[in-house]
Design a protein around this motif. Structure first.
Motif, PDB file in Angstrom:
ATOM      1  N   GLY A 132       0.854  -0.969  -0.058  1.00  0.00           N
ATOM      2  CA  GLY A 132      -0.046  -0.075  -0.106  1.00  0.00           C
ATOM      3  C   GLY A 132       0.794   1.077   0.010  1.00  0.00           C
ATOM      4  N   ILE A 133       1.635   1.432   1.192  1.00  0.00           N
ATOM      5  CA  ILE A 133       2.355   2.807   1.425  1.00  0.00           C
ATOM      6  C   ILE A 133       3.335   3.136   0.104  1.00  0.00           C
ATOM      7  CG2 ILE A 133       3.697   3.967   2.847  1.00  0.00           C
ATOM      8  CD1 ILE A 133       0.929   3.937   3.857  1.00  0.00           C
ATOM      9  N   PHE A 134       4.159   2.071  -0.093  1.00  0.00           N
ATOM     10  CA  PHE A 134       5.444   2.258  -0.964  1.00  0.00           C
ATOM     11  C   PHE A 134       4.724   2.415  -2.396  1.00  0.00           C
ATOM     12  CE2 PHE A 134       8.133   0.686   2.477  1.00  0.00           C
ATOM     13  CZ  PHE A 134       8.312   1.834   3.143  1.00  0.00           C
ATOM     14  N   VAL A 160      13.323   4.857   6.460  1.00  0.00           N
ATOM     15  CA  VAL A 160      13.595   6.335   5.652  1.00  0.00           C
ATOM     16  C   VAL A 160      14.119   5.883   4.251  1.00  0.00           C
ATOM     17  CG1 VAL A 160      15.115   8.402   5.773  1.00  0.00           C
ATOM     18  CG2 VAL A 160      14.373   7.320   7.865  1.00  0.00           C
ATOM     19  N   GLY A 161      15.105   5.042   4.378  1.00  0.00           N
ATOM     20  CA  GLY A 161      15.502   4.472   2.974  1.00  0.00           C
ATOM     21  C   GLY A 161      14.492   4.147   2.016  1.00  0.00           C
ATOM     22  N   ARG A 162      13.766   3.281   2.633  1.00  0.00           N
ATOM     23  CA  ARG A 162      12.558   2.657   1.811  1.00  0.00           C
ATOM     24  C   ARG A 162      11.665   3.778   1.127  1.00  0.00           C
ATOM     25  NH1 ARG A 162      10.682  -1.953   5.485  1.00  0.00           N
ATOM     26  NH2 ARG A 162       9.053  -2.485   3.894  1.00  0.00           N
ATOM     27  N   CYS A 163      11.392   4.750   2.071  1.00  0.00           N
ATOM     28  CA  CYS A 163      10.626   5.827   1.673  1.00  0.00           C
ATOM     29  C   CYS A 163      11.104   6.644   0.545  1.00  0.00           C
ATOM     30  CB  CYS A 163      10.059   6.765   3.005  1.00  0.00           C
ATOM     31  SG  CYS A 163       9.083   5.771   3.949  1.00  0.00           S
ATOM     32  N   ILE A 164      12.412   6.939   0.745  1.00  0.00           N
ATOM     33  CA  ILE A 164      13.185   7.590  -0.377  1.00  0.00           C
ATOM     34  C   ILE A 164      13.538   6.799  -1.654  1.00  0.00           C
ATOM     35  CG2 ILE A 164      15.353   8.708  -0.795  1.00  0.00           C
ATOM     36  CD1 ILE A 164      15.729   9.212   2.257  1.00  0.00           C
ATOM     37  N   ASP A 165      13.508   5.645  -1.478  1.00  0.00           N
ATOM     38  CA  ASP A 165      13.769   4.722  -2.801  1.00  0.00           C
ATOM     39  C   ASP A 165      12.396   4.752  -3.534  1.00  0.00           C
ATOM     40  OD1 ASP A 165      15.239   2.757  -4.511  1.00  0.00           O
ATOM     41  OD2 ASP A 165      13.748   1.651  -3.868  1.00  0.00           O
ATOM     42  N   SER A 166      11.377   4.872  -2.631  1.00  0.00           N
ATOM     43  CA  SER A 166      10.102   4.837  -3.238  1.00  0.00           C
ATOM     44  C   SER A 166       9.811   5.983  -4.220  1.00  0.00           C
ATOM     45  CB  SER A 166       8.854   4.444  -2.493  1.00  0.00           C
ATOM     46  OG  SER A 166       7.489   4.671  -2.918  1.00  0.00           O
ATOM     47  N   THR A 169      11.895   6.765  -7.335  1.00  0.00           N
ATOM     48  CA  THR A 169      11.661   5.613  -8.356  1.00  0.00           C
ATOM     49  C   THR A 169      10.456   6.191  -9.099  1.00  0.00           C
ATOM     50  OG1 THR A 169      12.613   3.730  -7.186  1.00  0.00           O
ATOM     51  CG2 THR A 169      10.843   3.451  -8.909  1.00  0.00           C
ATOM     52  N   LYS A 170       9.604   6.855  -8.261  1.00  0.00           N
ATOM     53  CA  LYS A 170       8.259   7.332  -9.068  1.00  0.00           C
ATOM     54  C   LYS A 170       8.433   8.622  -9.670  1.00  0.00           C
ATOM     55  CE  LYS A 170       5.257   4.921  -5.786  1.00  0.00           C
ATOM     56  NZ  LYS A 170       6.172   4.020  -5.508  1.00  0.00           N
ATOM     57  N   ALA A 171       9.396   9.443  -9.140  1.00  0.00           N
ATOM     58  CA  ALA A 171       9.679  10.631  -9.693  1.00  0.00           C
ATOM     59  C   ALA A 171      10.398  10.560 -11.149  1.00  0.00           C
ATOM     60  CB  ALA A 171      10.586  11.697  -8.803  1.00  0.00           C
ATOM     61  N   THR A 172      11.420   9.522 -11.260  1.00  0.00           N
ATOM     62  CA  THR A 172      11.975   9.289 -12.530  1.00  0.00           C
ATOM     63  C   THR A 172      11.546   8.425 -13.523  1.00  0.00           C
ATOM     64  OG1 THR A 172      13.223   7.505 -11.179  1.00  0.00           O
ATOM     65  CG2 THR A 172      14.201   9.665 -10.965  1.00  0.00           C
ATOM     66  N   VAL A 173      10.385   8.163 -13.305  1.00  0.00           N
ATOM     67  CA  VAL A 173       9.602   7.274 -14.474  1.00  0.00           C
ATOM     68  C   VAL A 173       9.203   8.140 -15.547  1.00  0.00           C
ATOM     69  CG1 VAL A 173       8.680   5.540 -12.732  1.00  0.00           C
ATOM     70  CG2 VAL A 173       7.333   7.583 -13.328  1.00  0.00           C
ATOM     71  N   ASN A 174       9.124   7.501 -16.856  1.00  0.00           N
ATOM     72  CA  ASN A 174       8.531   8.511 -18.166  1.00  0.00           C
ATOM     73  C   ASN A 174       7.460   8.979 -17.440  1.00  0.00           C
ATOM     74  OD1 ASN A 174       7.670   9.217 -20.437  1.00  0.00           O
ATOM     75  ND2 ASN A 174       9.000   7.883 -21.350  1.00  0.00           N
ATOM     76  N   ARG A 223      18.689  14.207   0.833  1.00  0.00           N
ATOM     77  CA  ARG A 223      18.661  12.746   0.303  1.00  0.00           C
ATOM     78  C   ARG A 223      17.635  12.301  -0.690  1.00  0.00           C
ATOM     79  NH1 ARG A 223      18.536   9.437   6.157  1.00  0.00           N
ATOM     80  NH2 ARG A 223      18.842   7.731   4.458  1.00  0.00           N
ATOM     81  N   VAL A 224      16.484  12.942  -0.868  1.00  0.00           N
ATOM     82  CA  VAL A 224      15.439  12.424  -2.022  1.00  0.00           C
ATOM     83  C   VAL A 224      16.120  12.880  -3.216  1.00  0.00           C
ATOM     84  CG1 VAL A 224      13.154  12.968  -3.075  1.00  0.00           C
ATOM     85  CG2 VAL A 224      13.383  12.527  -0.608  1.00  0.00           C
ATOM     86  N   MET A 225      16.594  14.142  -3.092  1.00  0.00           N
ATOM     87  CA  MET A 225      16.960  15.064  -4.408  1.00  0.00           C
ATOM     88  C   MET A 225      18.387  14.214  -4.825  1.00  0.00           C
ATOM     89  SD  MET A 225      15.246  16.992  -5.617  1.00  0.00           S
ATOM     90  CE  MET A 225      16.285  17.655  -6.998  1.00  0.00           C
TER      91      MET A 225
END
Length: 624
Positions: A132-134, A160-166, A169-174, A223-225
């Protein structure tokens, strides 16, 4: 927002309003658990079946002959412990993005693992996080925001790392693959526009994710950027837009707020983070010069350090010509006396010119073989910068603490070939003289040296002289070169006053420092016209011709021969300026002022002021 319900029994927890919580049950409670300032009156059996920590604490309490247990520093505090306790009782618990991270940390703290019981709380929370969340963009951001208050647990559990990775990943999709729920949050939009935007099938923009990250804490944002940039799919202009949006959210516009010592460290950390996240390509055009100058303004006001300042200046000089006057109005800090940091702007201009390989005389320098070659400086960027500098000078000229040397340095910082028009510079000179009426004569001459009358077009000369006649007659009106006339008239008036003091004291009048060819022409013309009225027209013509000859021998470009012939006919041959009063007024010796708004290579020096045609001072100045 995603959510998950655990348990099936109704919520039976109650409170007496005095930090005491208990469960409505037919069985009396046999255990008191202290969590921070709250007391929970509970039953041992449901707790022993789910939590390894409570098993150990309850056994220890029984061995000590007490039924009270103290739990300290549980992640999430009282609210999170209540969620875990309700799960132990099988009561309905709702997990969402706001509380799931805290519940996961508390479950880990209480030891609610699969070793104690199958399908325990940790297992169920992990299922909810992954399914759900990720998988949700906004839920991932919300969950990440909650991790800051749960350190170090959230970090150790890699939440924290799992949230950032999620998020990354979504910000860099086409963008074409983004299922985008458009959130229109611009204040200027009406409700109708919002509805229409949601109905329309617009393409998802590349920076669709930028504004959603603005509320993150600066360390989490960094960290997100970093994660977003490390994937190499985001262009520099989108990164710049993201940093610009974040700076707009947290950097105040008010200079007083930035200079407040109470927040200086926080703002310094913010600026360092934003500058550190800038694209490595300094020449990238994806980030505006105005944004860099805003960061530089904040850096100067909070004293963020020279390294940060130098990094921004290196980026600014690459596109300084794209800035605006407001961008350059950077407040100065003590001990500087001026309102704005003029020296900083002067440094930026000098570095820009050095980077462009342009000297002040309009010569490009080839950095490869050190050859020099002269060319017509028609670069749009250089012309734009010159216009910007002139407007900036006009803006800071009203500062009473601005020194003459600073004013002259700014005015001469650009090559003459980059200034096709001079209205901006002459306006700045007029403003400066008006605000500095008590300047010594030598400093007035420094200001006057900024104007080069040798290359004034005939049309401009006639317009300025005509304007002066109108002003003298009390009928001043707007003309095409009002700023030129106003500026030079002020210089001429002040020069005449200085010369009058010399005459009263019986001292010799000083020679002009570098009289130009056009000044000689105008002086001779005036003398020629006066003599013509006295029957000596031929002598006047000879004086004009001699002055023109001297002008042609000047090392700098003067009026063309055609312009001089027209000028001679206009004054010596009997032609009149518009209105019969103009020529007569010139014969009486009104002040000659001139300036150029069209001279392509003029640094402009003003004509000296003249009074009566019978004055020996005027004759001396006219024929010198």
């Amino acid at each position: 927002m995603k959510f998950m319900k655990l348990g099936s029994k109704p919520d039976a927890f109650q409170t007496d309003g005095n930090d005491a919580r208990y469960v409505l049950s037919d069985l009396p409670s046999d255990m008191v658990i202290h969590v921070d300032d709250a007391r929970f009156y509970l039953h041992k059996f449901p707790l022993l079946s789910k939590s390894s920590l409570l098993q150990r604490l309850i056994i220890e309490a029984s061995q000590n002959g007490t039924d009270e247990v103290v739990i300290q520093d549980i992640p999430g505090g009282v609210k999170t412990f209540e969620i875990c306790a309700k799960f132990c009782y099988g009561m309905v618990v709702t997990l969402n993005a706001y509380n799931v991270v805290a519940a996961r940390c508390a479950a880990e703290y209480l030891g609610m693992t699969e070793d104690v019981e199958k399908s325990n709380l940790i297992f169920k929370i992990e299922v909810f996080l992954n399914s759900g969340i990720f998988r949700s963009w906004k839920d991932s951001i919300i969950a990440l925001q909650t991790t800051d208050a749960l350190l170090p647990w959230s970090e150790e559990l890699k939440l924290v790392g799992r949230c950032i990775d999620s998020i990354a990943t979504k910000a860099t999709v086409n963008p074409s693959n983004v299922m985008w729920s458009y959130t229109y949050n611009r204040k200027s939009a009406s409700s109708d526009e919002i509805v229409e935007a949601r109905k329309s099938s617009q393409a998802v923009p590349k920076d669709w994710w930028v504004e959603d990250l603005r509320e993150l804490d600066v360390d989490l944002y960094r960290r997100v950027m970093v994660a977003v940039k490390s994937r190499g799919r985001i262009p520099s202009d989108v990164v710049g837009e993201a940093l610009k949006a974040y700076a707009a959210r947290w950097l105040p516009e008010c200079c007083d707020t930035l200079a407040d010592d109470a927040y200086s460290e926080a703002y310094k950390h913010l600026l360092e983070t934003i500058v550190w996240l800038l694209p490595s390509d300094k020449g990238s055009s994806g980030i505006s010069c105005g944004f860099f100058l805003k960061l530089l303004k904040g850096t100067v006001l909070i004293g963020a350090g020279e390294l940060l300042k130098e990094e921004l200046m290196d980026r600014i000089v690459l596109q300084l010509h794209k800035a605006s006057v407001n961008d350059l109005l950077i407040p100065s800090k003590p001990p500087a006396q001026t309102v704005y940091d003029v020296q900083l702007v002067q440094t930026l201009i000098s570095r820009y010119m050095s980077h462009a390989g342009v000297a002040q005389d309009g010569i490009f320098l080839n950095n490869l073989d050190q050859e020099m070659f002269e060319t017509n400086v028609d670069s749009e960027s250089l012309l734009a910068l010159c216009k910007l500098v002139d407007r900036y000078i006009a803006e800071v000229a009203s500062d009473p603490n601005l020194s003459v040397s600073s004013f002259v340095d700014l005015a001469t910082s650009m090559p003459e070939t980059a200034r096709p028009t001079h209205d901006g510079l002459y306006t700045a000179i007029d403003v400066f003289l008006k605000l500095h009426p008590g300047l010594p004569k030598m400093e007035k001459r420094k200001i006057s040296s900024l104007m080069d009358n040798d290359r004034l077009p005939l049309r401009v000369v006639v317009q300025v002289l005509f304007f002066e006649q109108l002003r003298a007659a009390g009928a001043a009106a707007a003309t095409p070169n009002v700023s030129v006339a106003r500026c030079m008239a002020r210089l001429a008036q002040e020069e005449e006053e200085d010369d009058h003091e010399h005459w009263k004291e019986g001292r010799a009048l000083p020679e002009p420092p570098t009289p130009g060819a056009l000044k000689r022409q105008l002086g001779s013309l005036k003398l020629g016209v006066g003599d013509h009225h006295q029957g000596a027209g031929d002598d006047g013509r000879r004086l004009v011709a001699r002055s023109s000859s001297v002008a042609n021998q000047s090392s700098r470009l003067s009026l063309s021969s055609r312009s001089r012939r027209i000028f001679d006919r206009l004054w010596v041959g009997g032609a009149k300026l518009p209105g019969e009063a103009a020529a007569a007024a010139v014969g009486k010796g009104s002040s000659d002022t001139s300036g150029s708004s069209q001279s392509p290579r003029s640094s402009a020096k003003p004509l000296e002021s003249k009074s009566s045609s019978s004055s020996s001072r005027n004759r001396r100045y006219s024929v010198s």
